[in-house]
Design an enzyme around this catalytic site. Structure first.
Site, PDB file in Angstrom:
ATOM      1  N   SER A  17      33.286  59.973  45.671  1.00  0.00           N
ATOM      2  CA  SER A  17      33.126  58.493  45.209  1.00  0.00           C
ATOM      3  C   SER A  17      32.692  58.915  43.613  1.00  0.00           C
ATOM      4  O   SER A  17      32.577  60.300  43.421  1.00  0.00           O
ATOM      5  CB  SER A  17      32.232  57.918  45.768  1.00  0.00           C
ATOM      6  OG  SER A  17      30.728  58.745  45.925  1.00  0.00           O
ATOM      7  N   GLY A  59      34.402  59.390  41.134  1.00  0.00           N
ATOM      8  CA  GLY A  59      35.109  59.994  40.141  1.00  0.00           C
ATOM      9  C   GLY A  59      34.864  61.557  40.670  1.00  0.00           C
ATOM     10  O   GLY A  59      35.500  62.467  39.888  1.00  0.00           O
ATOM     11  N   GLU A 103      39.520  46.409  43.998  1.00  0.00           N
ATOM     12  CA  GLU A 103      39.695  47.072  42.570  1.00  0.00           C
ATOM     13  C   GLU A 103      41.350  47.099  42.484  1.00  0.00           C
ATOM     14  O   GLU A 103      42.333  47.483  43.314  1.00  0.00           O
ATOM     15  CB  GLU A 103      39.362  48.248  42.485  1.00  0.00           C
ATOM     16  CG  GLU A 103      37.890  48.568  42.284  1.00  0.00           C
ATOM     17  CD  GLU A 103      37.463  49.855  42.172  1.00  0.00           C
ATOM     18  OE1 GLU A 103      37.997  50.415  41.140  1.00  0.00           O
ATOM     19  OE2 GLU A 103      36.358  50.369  43.189  1.00  0.00           O
ATOM     20  N   GLU A 118      41.834  50.369  45.194  1.00  0.00           N
ATOM     21  CA  GLU A 118      40.875  50.811  46.241  1.00  0.00           C
ATOM     22  C   GLU A 118      40.203  49.219  46.482  1.00  0.00           C
ATOM     23  O   GLU A 118      39.961  48.563  45.766  1.00  0.00           O
ATOM     24  CB  GLU A 118      40.282  51.951  46.196  1.00  0.00           C
ATOM     25  CG  GLU A 118      39.499  52.143  44.821  1.00  0.00           C
ATOM     26  CD  GLU A 118      38.708  53.408  44.788  1.00  0.00           C
ATOM     27  OE1 GLU A 118      39.032  54.535  45.545  1.00  0.00           O
ATOM     28  OE2 GLU A 118      37.593  53.321  43.914  1.00  0.00           O
ATOM     29  N   ASP A 131      29.337  48.237  42.135  1.00  0.00           N
ATOM     30  CA  ASP A 131      28.709  48.639  41.015  1.00  0.00           C
ATOM     31  C   ASP A 131      29.023  47.558  39.763  1.00  0.00           C
ATOM     32  O   ASP A 131      28.104  46.793  39.053  1.00  0.00           O
ATOM     33  CB  ASP A 131      28.456  49.805  40.442  1.00  0.00           C
ATOM     34  CG  ASP A 131      29.794  50.472  40.593  1.00  0.00           C
ATOM     35  OD1 ASP A 131      30.718  49.867  40.525  1.00  0.00           O
ATOM     36  OD2 ASP A 131      29.481  51.859  40.449  1.00  0.00           O
ATOM     37  N   THR A 132      30.225  47.269  39.784  1.00  0.00           N
ATOM     38  CA  THR A 132      30.665  46.637  38.410  1.00  0.00           C
ATOM     39  C   THR A 132      30.197  45.067  38.501  1.00  0.00           C
ATOM     40  O   THR A 132      30.067  44.223  37.492  1.00  0.00           O
ATOM     41  CB  THR A 132      32.009  46.429  38.103  1.00  0.00           C
ATOM     42  OG1 THR A 132      32.694  45.943  39.332  1.00  0.00           O
ATOM     43  CG2 THR A 132      32.885  47.621  37.890  1.00  0.00           C
ATOM     44  N   ARG A 170      22.637  56.607  36.773  1.00  0.00           N
ATOM     45  CA  ARG A 170      22.354  55.491  36.578  1.00  0.00           C
ATOM     46  C   ARG A 170      20.845  54.903  36.801  1.00  0.00           C
ATOM     47  O   ARG A 170      20.446  55.091  37.915  1.00  0.00           O
ATOM     48  CB  ARG A 170      23.354  54.539  37.245  1.00  0.00           C
ATOM     49  CG  ARG A 170      23.378  53.149  36.708  1.00  0.00           C
ATOM     50  CD  ARG A 170      24.632  52.365  37.117  1.00  0.00           C
ATOM     51  NE  ARG A 170      24.791  52.281  38.392  1.00  0.00           N
ATOM     52  CZ  ARG A 170      25.872  52.358  39.087  1.00  0.00           C
ATOM     53  NH1 ARG A 170      27.089  52.201  38.447  1.00  0.00           N
ATOM     54  NH2 ARG A 170      25.981  52.288  40.297  1.00  0.00           N
TER      55      ARG A 170
HETATM   56  P1  AMP Z   1      38.649  55.628  41.823  1.00  0.00           P
HETATM   57  O1  AMP Z   1      37.753  56.354  42.181  1.00  0.00           O
HETATM   58  O2  AMP Z   1      40.011  55.628  42.506  1.00  0.00           O
HETATM   59  O3  AMP Z   1      38.436  53.937  41.651  1.00  0.00           O
HETATM   60  O4  AMP Z   1      39.186  56.114  40.227  1.00  0.00           O
HETATM   61  C1  AMP Z   1      38.273  55.852  39.173  1.00  0.00           C
HETATM   62  C2  AMP Z   1      38.893  55.467  37.792  1.00  0.00           C
HETATM   63  O5  AMP Z   1      40.049  56.272  37.542  1.00  0.00           O
HETATM   64  C3  AMP Z   1      39.859  53.986  37.960  1.00  0.00           C
HETATM   65  O6  AMP Z   1      38.827  52.826  38.127  1.00  0.00           O
HETATM   66  C4  AMP Z   1      40.621  54.099  36.959  1.00  0.00           C
HETATM   67  O7  AMP Z   1      40.293  53.858  35.592  1.00  0.00           O
HETATM   68  C5  AMP Z   1      41.308  55.666  36.962  1.00  0.00           C
HETATM   69  N1  AMP Z   1      42.347  55.949  37.684  1.00  0.00           N
HETATM   70  C6  AMP Z   1      42.325  56.223  39.043  1.00  0.00           C
HETATM   71  N2  AMP Z   1      43.525  56.214  39.679  1.00  0.00           N
HETATM   72  C7  AMP Z   1      44.419  55.922  38.709  1.00  0.00           C
HETATM   73  C8  AMP Z   1      45.905  55.906  38.627  1.00  0.00           C
HETATM   74  N3  AMP Z   1      46.697  56.047  39.686  1.00  0.00           N
HETATM   75  N4  AMP Z   1      46.384  55.743  37.310  1.00  0.00           N
HETATM   76  C9  AMP Z   1      45.394  55.589  36.194  1.00  0.00           C
HETATM   77  N5  AMP Z   1      44.149  55.747  36.242  1.00  0.00           N
HETATM   78  C10 AMP Z   1      43.654  55.591  37.456  1.00  0.00           C
END
Ligand code: AMP
Length: 387
Positions: free
Chosen positions: A150, A152, A258, A270, A277-278, A356
């Site tokens: 999670s 990122g 999202e 997802e 959080d947002t 945070r």
């Molecule tokens: P996630 O953890 O999957 O929510 O990814 C975190 C952030 O990465 C997202 O909110 C997007 O800003 C960016 N991101 C994730 N997957 C993609 C994708 N396939 N293409 C472009 N940006 C992405």
């Protein structure tokens, strides 16, 4: 109407949920892996366990016999939830929702294969060699994410073939649990991304909050705002997708769904089966009920007549700069005098870089200017430092 809630995860989102529960006279046991976590500070009781340990979870469920088991984080031995449901416990929103959403593979296959939702193209890989093949099929640029992670963690974007090996090793460092597999997603060149807070009710229709826009850095949100400006047809598509995926997972509660909005339409990304959080932007009283109050009402089975937007608002995070065993804030007196704004300090006992620690919210009347509200939130949060 006095229910016992076992809250699994005691971060800042949990804390606001507990406050909402206390206002309605409920009993909450807050659980986390460390003591004095934010939600514990306002709960009736606290427990410190490793939530990935199924036996430790079983003991707590037995000890408290809760009316509701409410997960606040993903890193829980969610397989046990199916067993709790069989024993007659209510897991929020459902065992399936908590279990599917902790693994990117289950939720992505459900969304794409079973429900036919539009998502980024994707492949899975279990080794650096498989990743090479998967990237060839998906094309560059693409995004690599551990199946279980999670904020990122372990996520990176491949921009040239040289990045592939690095992306594999990075994913393995950021992966949670015992799964080495990754998902490779085609890069979606989106114009903006949103969270659509969706409320499923035990005996009522599914409701949607006005869409929330947000900006991400290092896999964590930096600012969010409500409402996000979007075409009515895109909003409608997002609502239909959110309705489908939440119905397939089942149960009552709030969900952060999202989406990416690109030139060629709306992509499902997802979802989290809990406050998002947002959605802290709703602490600016942008709605008749904030996301925590909505979650609580859905958990308790209290009917929610409608969700109305009362103000426009924005949130901006307050991040720590360094490690500290005794973090302290400076600049709070300075920002407290700002009009149409408020803040929360989460009371986390320790800090580390980018953790945070608090959030600033700003708001204005419904006919106000959203970009200006965002700018104010950012500027005010920037005046606080955590050392
Ligand atoms: P996630 O953890 O999957 O929510 O990814 C975190 C952030 O990465 C997202 O909110 C997007 O800003 C960016 N991101 C994730 N997957 C993609 C994708 N396939 N293409 C472009 N940006 C992405």
């Amino acid at each position: 109407m006095k229910k016992t809630i076992l809250l699994l995860g005691s971060g800042e989102l949990g804390k606001e949920f507990v406050i909402a529960a206390q206002r309605l006279g409920q009993t909450v046991i807050a659980v986390d892996s460390y003591d004095n976590a934010p939600a514990m500070q306002v709960a009736d009781a606290r427990e410190v366990i490793n939530m990935l340990d199924g036996n430790a979870l079983d003991s707590l469920v037995e000890k408290y016999n809760p009316d509701y088991i409410v997960p606040e984080i993903e890193a829980i031995r969610t397989e046990r939830f199916y067993e709790y449901e069989k024993q007659g416990y209510t897991v929020i929103p459902s065992a399936k929702a908590a279990n599917y959403t902790m693994n990117r593979k289950s939720i992505r296959d459900l969304a794409t294969k079973d429900l036919g939702l539009k998502t980024a193209t994707y492949r899975y890989a279990t080794s650096a060699q498989e990743l090479q093949l998967a990237v060839k099929e998906i094309g560059i640029p693409c995004v690599v994410k551990p199946l279980m992670s999670s904020s990122g963690k372990g996520q990176s974007t491949i921009k040239t073939p040289d990045d592939i090996e690095k992306a594999w090793y990075y994913s393995q460092e950021g992966s949670r649990g015992d799964v080495a597999e990754v998902i490779v997603e085609g890069f979606v060149n989106f114009n903006y991304e949103i969270t659509l807070l969706t409320v499923t009710q035990r005996d009522g229709k599914t409701l949607f909050c006005p869409p929330i826009g947000h900006r991400q850095e290092r896999g964590d949100y930096q600012e969010s705002w409500q409402p996000a400006a979007m075409l009515p047809e895109h909003l409608k598509t997002a609502q239909e997708m959110a309705d489908k995926v939440t119905a397939a997972l089942g149960g009552a509660g709030i969900w952060g769904v999202e989406f990416f909005i690109a030139d060629d339409g709306v992509y499902f990304s997802e979802l989290s089966p809990r406050p998002h959080d947002t959605g802290m932007v709703t602490l600016a009283n942008t709605q008749n009920f904030n996301e925590f109050e909505l979650h609580l009402r859905a958990v308790l089975g209290l009917p929610i007549a409608e969700i109305t937007q009362e103000r426009i608002g924005a949130s901006a995070v307050i991040l720590a700069r360094e490690h500290s065993e005794n973090p302290s804030f400076s600049g709070i007196e300075n920002i407290a005098s700002e009009e149409k704004s408020d803040f929360r300090l989460f009371g986390k006992p320790t800090s580390r870089p980018y953790r945070r620690m608090g959030v600033v919210v700003t708001y204005d009347y419904l006919d106000g200017d959203v970009p200006k509200v965002i700018e104010r939130a950012k500027e005010i949060a920037g005046r606080v430092s955590v050392d």
